[in-house]
Design a protein around this motif. Sequence first.
Motif, PDB file in Angstrom:
ATOM      1  N   UNK A 318       0.836  -1.212   0.000  1.00  0.00           N
ATOM      2  CA  UNK A 318       0.000   0.000   0.000  1.00  0.00           C
ATOM      3  C   UNK A 318       0.867   1.257   0.000  1.00  0.00           C
ATOM      4  N   UNK A 319       1.967   1.237   0.776  1.00  0.00           N
ATOM      5  CA  UNK A 319       2.868   2.386   0.807  1.00  0.00           C
ATOM      6  C   UNK A 319       3.523   2.626  -0.543  1.00  0.00           C
ATOM      7  N   UNK A 323       3.106   5.890  -2.893  1.00  0.00           N
ATOM      8  CA  UNK A 323       4.266   6.641  -3.385  1.00  0.00           C
ATOM      9  C   UNK A 323       4.269   6.724  -4.901  1.00  0.00           C
ATOM     10  N   UNK A 324       3.869   5.655  -5.562  1.00  0.00           N
ATOM     11  CA  UNK A 324       3.805   5.653  -7.027  1.00  0.00           C
ATOM     12  C   UNK A 324       2.740   6.613  -7.530  1.00  0.00           C
ATOM     13  N   UNK A 325       1.589   6.632  -6.820  1.00  0.00           N
ATOM     14  CA  UNK A 325       0.516   7.536  -7.213  1.00  0.00           C
ATOM     15  C   UNK A 325       0.953   8.987  -7.073  1.00  0.00           C
ATOM     16  N   UNK A 330       2.700  14.117  -9.432  1.00  0.00           N
ATOM     17  CA  UNK A 330       3.726  15.163  -9.557  1.00  0.00           C
ATOM     18  C   UNK A 330       4.354  15.157 -10.945  1.00  0.00           C
ATOM     19  N   UNK A 331       4.448  13.977 -11.568  1.00  0.00           N
ATOM     20  CA  UNK A 331       4.994  13.909 -12.925  1.00  0.00           C
ATOM     21  C   UNK A 331       4.090  14.576 -13.935  1.00  0.00           C
ATOM     22  N   UNK A 353       6.462  -0.206  -8.384  1.00  0.00           N
ATOM     23  CA  UNK A 353       5.631  -1.353  -8.080  1.00  0.00           C
ATOM     24  C   UNK A 353       6.309  -2.673  -8.431  1.00  0.00           C
ATOM     25  N   UNK A 354       7.320  -2.591  -9.321  1.00  0.00           N
ATOM     26  CA  UNK A 354       8.020  -3.800  -9.719  1.00  0.00           C
ATOM     27  C   UNK A 354       9.067  -4.224  -8.693  1.00  0.00           C
TER      28      UNK A 354
END
Length: 394
Positions: A318-319, A323-325, A330-331, A353-354
């Motif tokens: 979940x963390x 962080x990816x979201x 931001x990207x 995520x990988x």
Amino acid sequence: MGVHWILICHGFVTLLVVVSFLCGQWPIFQGTLIERIHYFLTFGAYDYILRFVGAVFGSKCTKAVLSVEYYCCDRPNPVLQIIYLVIISLTYYFIAKSSFAYIPGYYLSEIHRYTSLLAVAVGILLFLLTCFSDPGTVKAENVSQYLSAYPYDNIIYTEKECSTCKIPKPARSKHCSICDRCVARFDHHCGWMNNCIGERNTRYFLAFLFWHFLLCLYGTVTIGLVLAGRLKELRVVYILTVYYGIENSFLSLAPHVVQWLLGSYNTQILLLVFLAIVGMLLAGFFGYHAKLCLCNTTTNETFKWQDYMNWQKKLNEAKVSAATLRASISGIVGDERKPSLSKWKTFFRRSPLEDDVKAVKNNVYDKGFIQNIQEVIFPFSTRRSFTRAKSKSG
């Protein structure tokens, strides 16, 4: 040949049923015939019996069956203890009746008549010791000492009170619903022993498993040597090669030797196969519990650690997802300011995520295999420091 095939099929079915009943829930057997047989033996057959009894004899008989189940599975009872004593007594009786006539023999001396009885007696003694020893009952009188001996790790054990005993619950303890008591360093409740396996009697339980493995190995080898001696004394190989013209090689002789053994010594063959199967199962059980002791973990804790590891892994995932979201948002916002990556670099760029999401097991009770073994052989409650702590607290 019909009798020989019946004996072979009997041995195969026995092996399949025993392995399915005892090991069918293992991950290696998932989705196999062994798992389905295990489910039928442990749940399916009983469910069909209940339905049959209810349909034929009515609800009163169903309640009677359920009361027997409650007594056998949910309350202390000597049923499995009696079954163990019957099994070991009958096995020794059949071995003595079928094989002692050939001892002393070509490979065995007469001493094995007495060492076998001594080995069985030691096994029964270890059984009784495990059955009737205190597993480490936690009481109001010793709970403070157990709290000091087993501090909370605040991971799988936190400070709490036993809702049944109304006393503080030391780390690594559990209230056994069958025995109705709190047991220190609780491993599991063993129906065969009609007792819990805990802090004070894990050593006896391990000794029981190991000795019975050696007992089965001893019986298997002894019966094998009896049969080998009969082959030698009766010159079976010589007769087969000289009088029947069979080639003197293992592949040529083996089928004829096995056929002769099954026809002449079928009882010994069945006992040998039975002891070999039980010995392998006992070796597996002993290896599993020995591994737990070497890393200072109990059977009860393996489930707790598995739940904790699954929870920690989901939390980490979940963390990483959050962080990816955030990075993606931001990207998108910064796309106008940053130069866009080429399609080639975008294709090979690794996503967070990988990454492998690791769950860490931090067993604070694992103090190295030497101290772990000492804790099993010399439990805290048997040491002088435990007694001194009790006198100080008093």
